[in-house]
Design a protein around this motif. Structure first.
Motif, mmCIF file in Angstrom:
data_model
loop_
_atom_site.group_PDB
_atom_site.id
_atom_site.type_symbol
_atom_site.label_atom_id
_atom_site.label_comp_id
_atom_site.label_asym_id
_atom_site.label_seq_id
_atom_site.Cartn_x
_atom_site.Cartn_y
_atom_site.Cartn_z
ATOM 1 N N ARG A 33 0.533 -1.545 -0.346
ATOM 2 C CA ARG A 33 -0.144 -0.045 0.495
ATOM 3 C C ARG A 33 0.715 1.041 -0.293
ATOM 4 N NH1 ARG A 33 -4.159 -1.442 5.054
ATOM 5 N NH2 ARG A 33 -4.845 -3.225 3.813
ATOM 6 N N GLY A 34 2.506 1.391 0.330
ATOM 7 C CA GLY A 34 3.008 2.078 0.484
ATOM 8 C C GLY A 34 3.022 3.135 1.805
ATOM 9 N N PHE A 35 3.534 4.190 2.258
ATOM 10 C CA PHE A 35 4.052 4.695 3.979
ATOM 11 C C PHE A 35 2.516 5.210 4.277
ATOM 12 C CE2 PHE A 35 4.701 7.541 6.524
ATOM 13 C CZ PHE A 35 5.513 6.973 7.666
ATOM 14 N N ASP A 36 2.428 6.151 3.167
ATOM 15 C CA ASP A 36 0.641 6.789 3.743
ATOM 16 C C ASP A 36 -0.670 6.265 3.497
ATOM 17 O OD1 ASP A 36 2.641 9.048 3.402
ATOM 18 O OD2 ASP A 36 2.261 9.635 1.407
ATOM 19 N N ARG A 37 -0.010 5.256 2.835
ATOM 20 C CA ARG A 37 -2.257 4.678 2.904
ATOM 21 C C ARG A 37 -1.751 3.357 3.904
ATOM 22 N NH1 ARG A 37 -0.889 5.620 -2.313
ATOM 23 N NH2 ARG A 37 -0.575 2.918 -2.524
ATOM 24 N N THR A 38 -0.617 3.307 4.134
ATOM 25 C CA THR A 38 -0.263 2.086 5.609
ATOM 26 C C THR A 38 -1.446 2.759 7.001
ATOM 27 O OG1 THR A 38 0.759 0.705 4.389
ATOM 28 C CG2 THR A 38 1.027 0.154 7.016
ATOM 29 N N THR A 39 -1.890 1.682 8.039
ATOM 30 C CA THR A 39 -1.882 2.582 9.727
ATOM 31 C C THR A 39 -1.455 2.071 10.553
ATOM 32 O OG1 THR A 39 -4.169 1.960 9.531
ATOM 33 C CG2 THR A 39 -4.044 4.181 8.062
ATOM 34 N N ILE A 40 -1.320 2.392 11.414
ATOM 35 C CA ILE A 40 -0.810 1.451 12.350
ATOM 36 C C ILE A 40 -1.739 0.385 13.063
ATOM 37 C CG2 ILE A 40 -0.246 1.989 15.192
ATOM 38 C CD1 ILE A 40 1.034 4.499 14.389
ATOM 39 N N ARG A 41 -3.265 0.971 12.087
ATOM 40 C CA ARG A 41 -4.214 0.197 13.523
ATOM 41 C C ARG A 41 -3.807 -1.473 11.703
ATOM 42 N NH1 ARG A 41 -9.560 1.437 13.870
ATOM 43 N NH2 ARG A 41 -8.848 2.252 16.105
ATOM 44 N N ASP A 42 -3.554 -1.298 11.005
ATOM 45 C CA ASP A 42 -3.481 -2.084 10.107
ATOM 46 C C ASP A 42 -2.384 -3.611 10.237
ATOM 47 O OD1 ASP A 42 -5.333 -1.056 8.405
ATOM 48 O OD2 ASP A 42 -3.968 0.179 6.755
ATOM 49 N N ILE A 43 -1.423 -2.559 10.656
ATOM 50 C CA ILE A 43 0.263 -3.060 10.753
ATOM 51 C C ILE A 43 -0.097 -3.987 12.238
ATOM 52 C CG2 ILE A 43 2.179 -3.202 11.730
ATOM 53 C CD1 ILE A 43 2.784 -0.205 10.230
ATOM 54 N N GLY A 44 -0.553 -3.745 12.753
ATOM 55 C CA GLY A 44 -1.258 -4.581 14.189
ATOM 56 C C GLY A 44 -2.441 -5.596 13.918
ATOM 57 N N GLU A 45 -3.184 -5.027 13.387
ATOM 58 C CA GLU A 45 -3.973 -6.137 12.954
ATOM 59 C C GLU A 45 -3.709 -7.252 12.098
ATOM 60 O OE1 GLU A 45 -7.231 -4.759 10.567
ATOM 61 O OE2 GLU A 45 -7.766 -3.482 12.343
ATOM 62 N N ARG A 46 -2.270 -6.932 11.285
ATOM 63 C CA ARG A 46 -1.772 -7.802 9.844
ATOM 64 C C ARG A 46 -0.616 -8.611 11.249
ATOM 65 N NH1 ARG A 46 0.144 -8.211 4.395
ATOM 66 N NH2 ARG A 46 -2.123 -7.268 4.709
ATOM 67 N N ALA A 47 0.137 -7.937 12.456
ATOM 68 C CA ALA A 47 0.789 -8.524 13.183
ATOM 69 C C ALA A 47 -0.325 -9.536 14.376
ATOM 70 C CB ALA A 47 1.773 -7.465 13.816
ATOM 71 N N GLY A 48 -0.743 -9.694 14.186
ATOM 72 C CA GLY A 48 -1.858 -10.011 15.786
ATOM 73 C C GLY A 48 -1.817 -9.351 16.651
ATOM 74 N N VAL A 49 -1.602 -8.160 17.153
ATOM 75 C CA VAL A 49 -0.861 -7.835 18.424
ATOM 76 C C VAL A 49 -1.901 -6.027 18.366
ATOM 77 C CG1 VAL A 49 0.864 -9.342 18.281
ATOM 78 C CG2 VAL A 49 1.239 -6.378 16.946
ATOM 79 N N ASP A 50 -1.122 -5.699 19.604
ATOM 80 C CA ASP A 50 -1.836 -4.672 19.745
ATOM 81 C C ASP A 50 -0.947 -3.557 18.591
ATOM 82 O OD1 ASP A 50 -3.049 -1.903 20.706
ATOM 83 O OD2 ASP A 50 -2.992 -2.663 22.820
ATOM 84 N N PRO A 51 -1.857 -2.811 18.084
ATOM 85 C CA PRO A 51 -1.061 -1.452 17.557
ATOM 86 C C PRO A 51 -0.133 -0.547 19.039
ATOM 87 C CG PRO A 51 -3.702 -1.565 16.693
ATOM 88 C CD PRO A 51 -3.638 -2.174 17.957
ATOM 89 N N ALA A 52 -1.025 -0.474 19.511
ATOM 90 C CA ALA A 52 0.477 0.310 20.253
ATOM 91 C C ALA A 52 1.480 -0.620 20.571
ATOM 92 C CB ALA A 52 -0.758 0.322 21.866
ATOM 93 N N LEU A 53 1.715 -1.576 20.224
ATOM 94 C CA LEU A 53 3.270 -1.591 20.709
ATOM 95 C C LEU A 53 4.511 -1.305 19.774
ATOM 96 C CD1 LEU A 53 1.702 -5.682 21.443
ATOM 97 C CD2 LEU A 53 3.321 -4.040 22.928
ATOM 98 N N ILE A 54 3.800 -0.965 18.719
ATOM 99 C CA ILE A 54 4.285 -0.256 17.716
ATOM 100 C C ILE A 54 5.769 0.871 18.070
ATOM 101 C CG2 ILE A 54 4.579 1.443 15.588
ATOM 102 C CD1 ILE A 54 2.430 -0.485 14.684
ATOM 103 N N ALA A 55 4.168 1.245 19.515
ATOM 104 C CA ALA A 55 5.472 2.632 19.962
ATOM 105 C C ALA A 55 6.550 2.145 20.633
ATOM 106 C CB ALA A 55 3.864 3.997 20.810
ATOM 107 N N ARG A 56 5.726 0.537 21.526
ATOM 108 C CA ARG A 56 6.915 0.417 22.635
ATOM 109 C C ARG A 56 8.094 0.345 22.403
ATOM 110 N NH1 ARG A 56 5.248 -4.100 26.141
ATOM 111 N NH2 ARG A 56 7.419 -4.765 27.118
ATOM 112 N N TYR A 57 7.702 -0.652 20.281
ATOM 113 C CA TYR A 57 8.774 -1.130 19.851
ATOM 114 C C TYR A 57 9.789 -0.420 19.448
ATOM 115 C CZ TYR A 57 7.329 -5.658 22.450
ATOM 116 O OH TYR A 57 7.166 -6.242 22.888
#
Length: 194
Positions: A33-57
């Motif tokens: 999708r590219g950077f701009d069309r990818t959301t933090i929520r999308d990443i968390g869902e695809r990874a199967g984890v809470d998207p808030a963990l992006i900030a942590r890691y």
């Protein structure tokens, strides 16, 4: 020797898996999708984890993008006119889509830090090796020629995936890489006629 708290190793192992899952999901989504069309929520869902963990890691989506660019780096130092390197690029795009490193060549990013990092990575990994090669060979205007070659490669791999070109879309990665290399090298594959 220090005593370990029971369960510490398990948490550390889970943290590593979570970080890796986020990185893999982000790399896949940035490619799709590219950077701009990818959301933090999308990443968390695809990874199967809470998207808030992006900030942590990673600290932020931008820093996760930078980690994805770094992950793509590998240890390849050959230029794109090296047959194995060109085949690797065509094959990788065929399997995974236009990876973040190449996307910056066709779609500008709104996030300045991500844009600057992607542009720097594109030049360091693809343009500069060709500039060095062309300079060694005494080629006129080596930087412009290197940028033209990289832009041509990106365009061809994009066209290979797009479905807009029938024969190009049906060709396998080795044929595309070989014919592209011949074309960029000035070899047409036709017999000489005097």
């Amino acid at each position: 020797m220090t005593a370990r708290t029971p369960g510490t190793a398990g948490r550390r192992r889970d943290a590593g898996r979570t970080r890796e899952a986020l990185l893999r999901a982000a790399t896949d989504l940035f490619s799709e999708r590219g950077f701009d069309r990818t959301t933090i929520r999308d990443i968390g869902e695809r990874a199967g984890v809470d998207p808030a963990l992006i900030a942590r890691y990673f600290g932020s989506k931008t820093r996760l993008y930078l980690a994805a660019l770094e992950e793509e780096r590998g240890d390849v130092v050959r230029d794109v006119l090296d047959p194995e390197r060109l085949l690797d690029i065509v094959d990788r795009v065929e399997r995974r889509g236009l990876v973040p490193l190449l996307q910056v060549a066709v779609e500008p990013l709104r996030d300045e830090a991500a844009k600057d990092a992607a542009k720097a990575a594109l030049h360091t990994r693809l343009v500069e090796p060709l500039v060095r090669r062309f300079t060694r060979e005494g080629v006129d205007r080596p930087r412009l020629r290197a940028e033209l070659v990289v832009a041509a490669v990106v365009g061809v791999v994009l066209g290979h995936r797009s479905g807009a070109f029938d024969e190009l879309g049906e060709a396998d990665a080795a044929d595309v890489a070989g014919l592209l290399l011949d074309t960029l090298s000035g070899r047409s594959g036709s017999p000489d006629t005097d």
